[in-house]
Design a protein around this motif. Structure first.
Motif, short mmCIF file in Angstrom:
data_model
loop_
_atom_site.label_atom_id
_atom_site.label_comp_id
_atom_site.label_asym_id
_atom_site.label_seq_id
_atom_site.Cartn_x
_atom_site.Cartn_y
_atom_site.Cartn_z
N VAL A 323 0.79 -1.24 0.00
CA VAL A 323 0.00 0.00 0.00
C VAL A 323 0.82 1.28 0.00
N GLY A 324 2.08 1.24 0.43
CA GLY A 324 2.84 2.47 0.59
C GLY A 324 2.65 3.04 1.98
N GLU A 325 2.18 4.31 2.06
CA GLU A 325 2.02 4.94 3.37
C GLU A 325 0.93 4.27 4.19
N LEU A 326 1.26 3.91 5.44
CA LEU A 326 0.31 3.29 6.35
C LEU A 326 0.07 4.17 7.57
N PHE A 327 1.15 4.67 8.18
CA PHE A 327 1.06 5.57 9.33
C PHE A 327 1.53 6.96 8.92
N GLY A 328 0.97 7.98 9.54
CA GLY A 328 1.47 9.34 9.41
C GLY A 328 1.40 10.01 10.76
N GLY A 329 2.48 10.68 11.15
CA GLY A 329 2.48 11.31 12.47
C GLY A 329 3.48 12.44 12.55
N SER A 330 3.51 13.10 13.70
CA SER A 330 4.45 14.20 13.89
C SER A 330 4.50 14.60 15.35
N LEU A 331 5.56 15.35 15.70
CA LEU A 331 5.53 16.12 16.93
C LEU A 331 4.68 17.35 16.65
N ARG A 332 3.91 17.81 17.63
CA ARG A 332 3.10 19.00 17.46
C ARG A 332 3.90 20.23 17.92
N GLU A 333 3.63 21.35 17.28
CA GLU A 333 4.31 22.59 17.66
C GLU A 333 3.74 23.09 18.98
N GLU A 334 4.52 22.94 20.06
CA GLU A 334 4.04 23.31 21.39
C GLU A 334 4.45 24.73 21.77
N ARG A 335 5.33 25.37 20.98
CA ARG A 335 5.84 26.71 21.31
C ARG A 335 4.85 27.78 20.80
N TYR A 336 4.32 28.54 21.73
CA TYR A 336 3.25 29.49 21.41
C TYR A 336 3.67 30.49 20.33
N HIS A 337 4.81 31.10 20.49
CA HIS A 337 5.21 32.16 19.57
C HIS A 337 5.46 31.63 18.16
N VAL A 338 6.00 30.42 18.05
CA VAL A 338 6.25 29.83 16.73
C VAL A 338 4.92 29.52 16.04
N LEU A 339 4.00 28.92 16.79
CA LEU A 339 2.70 28.57 16.23
C LEU A 339 1.92 29.83 15.85
N GLU A 340 2.01 30.87 16.68
CA GLU A 340 1.30 32.13 16.40
C GLU A 340 1.79 32.74 15.10
N GLN A 341 3.09 32.72 14.88
CA GLN A 341 3.66 33.30 13.66
C GLN A 341 3.22 32.51 12.42
N ARG A 342 3.18 31.19 12.53
CA ARG A 342 2.77 30.37 11.38
C ARG A 342 1.30 30.59 11.04
N LEU A 343 0.45 30.70 12.05
CA LEU A 343 -0.96 30.95 11.82
C LEU A 343 -1.18 32.35 11.22
N ALA A 344 -0.41 33.32 11.69
CA ALA A 344 -0.54 34.69 11.19
C ALA A 344 -0.16 34.75 9.72
N ARG A 345 0.89 34.05 9.32
CA ARG A 345 1.32 34.04 7.92
C ARG A 345 0.26 33.43 7.02
N SER A 346 -0.53 32.50 7.57
CA SER A 346 -1.57 31.83 6.79
C SER A 346 -2.93 32.50 6.93
N GLY A 347 -3.01 33.56 7.75
CA GLY A 347 -4.28 34.23 7.96
C GLY A 347 -5.28 33.40 8.74
N LEU A 348 -4.80 32.56 9.64
CA LEU A 348 -5.67 31.64 10.35
C LEU A 348 -5.76 31.92 11.85
#
Length: 401
Positions: A323-348
């Protein structure tokens, strides 16, 4: 279904006349009847569909199955029970005594005292034919009936066992099962602790060993008739440690491949199924983890590795044979300022203020992963088309159900 019909009939009769006080027959599934060690002529009741019927001068033989077992239960009755209504596919209720069978093919059989047809079946009009091995492509036309065949019945029992094994895997490790909201429409992974790739490997192997242990006949049927040779490939996956490579290493392997891909592999582009299957084959048909994908390919919530100039996130996919890809995962961005900047760049920012709150008030490092359940079944059984491991698949021109 059969049980509800009989319950209604019993209640209706009891409302019009006093119910007799004789000891009722014990209701057994076909699976429980076949595994019964008690053949002391206790009266039992089995509700099932007729798989085969053979009438001799003085004896009538039926094989019945209710979907609980690959093996059918043999019913032996006096020839006087024979009827035009007893046909392949009809549903029946059989009452009688479980006795030791004289045949070497089964341990017990049901000596019938009463046979009642619950639902008639016109065998000529019934799409599934007696003793005919229908191809999976044909059975896809009848999703509401194909569960009565051996192959699809086996797959459904394996689905049930695999689901239970996955829940047990996490429950035994102290996880709490919750139903979380979907954040994006594309990449949805379950929440949890800081998952290591070993957890994914352990989940795959533990679930598969449980399925193999509890559904040996069903798995064997699939390996024998759907995917000959897949048993050896599955054993190869289970006995070897899964491999780990980075996304960058994967692209280099694909670029050096003496293989013509439909999609040219380039750093910064997503891996296609053809790439994933090639990587698994390149790694000796052993499942392989691919880590650290380009930031631009992944959702906003994945943790930034801050590893320029090739900007990546702490993401991982598990690639497996078939099948190819079976699992998909990640560490989540827990740092507030980093996540805030990424959301701001996307208008979210406004839409995901609640998500930012999770980082403002007691944030912790965490991660998660998701597994494609139907893909998992394809992987362990060797089924090529995902439609054949879904009870009621939806696809173009087939949404009637």
């Amino acid at each position: 279904m059969l049980g509800a019909r009989c319950l209604f009939r019993a209640l209706r009769s009891c409302s019009s006349a006093p119910c007799p006080r004789h000891r009722p027959s014990s209701k057994l599934s076909v699976r429980d009847a076949l595994g019964s060690q008690n053949t002391s002529r206790e009266r039992v009741k089995v509700q099932a569909w007729i798989r085969s019927i053979r009438s001799q001068k003085e004896v009538l033989f039926l094989h019945v199955n209710d979907g609980s077992s690959l093996e059918s239960l043999q019913v032996v009755a006096d020839s006087s029970f024979d009827s035009r209504e007893l046909t392949f596919g009809s549903s029946v209720e059989v009452q009688g005594q479980l006795v030791k069978s004289l045949s070497k093919k089964q341990n017990v059989e049901l000596k019938a005292e009463k046979i009642e047809v619950i639902g008639n079946c016109d065998a000529k009009a019934f799409p599934i034919k007696y003793k005919e091995r229908h191809p999976l492509e044909f059975l896809r036309q009848y999703p509401h009936l194909r569960c009565r065949t051996n192959v699809l019945g086996s797959i459904l029992r394996i689905r049930s066992e695999a689901t239970a094994a996955i829940h047990s895997f996490f429950k035994d490790r102290g996880f709490v099962h919750i139903h979380t909201p979907v954040i994006t429409s594309n990449d949805c992974e379950g929440a949890g602790e800081l998952f290591q790739v070993e957890v994914m490997e352990d989940l795959f192997k533990a679930t598969t060993m449980t399925v193999l242990s509890n559904c040996p006949e069903d798995v064997e049927l699939c390996h024998k008739f759907i995917a000959p040779g897949h048993k050896d490939r599955l054993e190869h996956m289970l006995k070897n440690n899964f491999l780990i490579i980075s996304y960058t290493e994967a692209i280099e392997i694909l670029k050096k491949a003496a293989h013509s891909f439909t999609f040219t592999p380039e750093w910064g582009t997503d891996l296609q199924t053809e790439h994933e299957k090639y990587l698994v084959k390149h790694c000796g048909n052993i499942p392989v983890f691919v880590t650290n994908y380009p930031l631009a390919l992944k959702p906003f919530y994945m943790r930034d590795n801050e590893d320029g100039p090739q900007h990546t996130v702490a993401a991982v996919d598990l690639l497996v044979p078939v099948v190819g890809e079976l699992f998909g995962g990640s560490l989540r961005e827990e740092r507030y300022h980093v996540l805030e900047q990424r959301l701001a760049r996307s208008g979210l920012t406004e839409a995901y203020q609640w998500y930012l709150d999770l980082r403002r008030f007691g944030s912790v490092p965490h991660g998660g992963f998701g597994m494609g359940f139907e893909r998992y079944l394809q992987c362990i059984l060797g089924v090529d088309n995902i439609k054949d491991v879904i009870p009621f698949p939806r696809f173009t021109h087939s949404c009637l159900l």
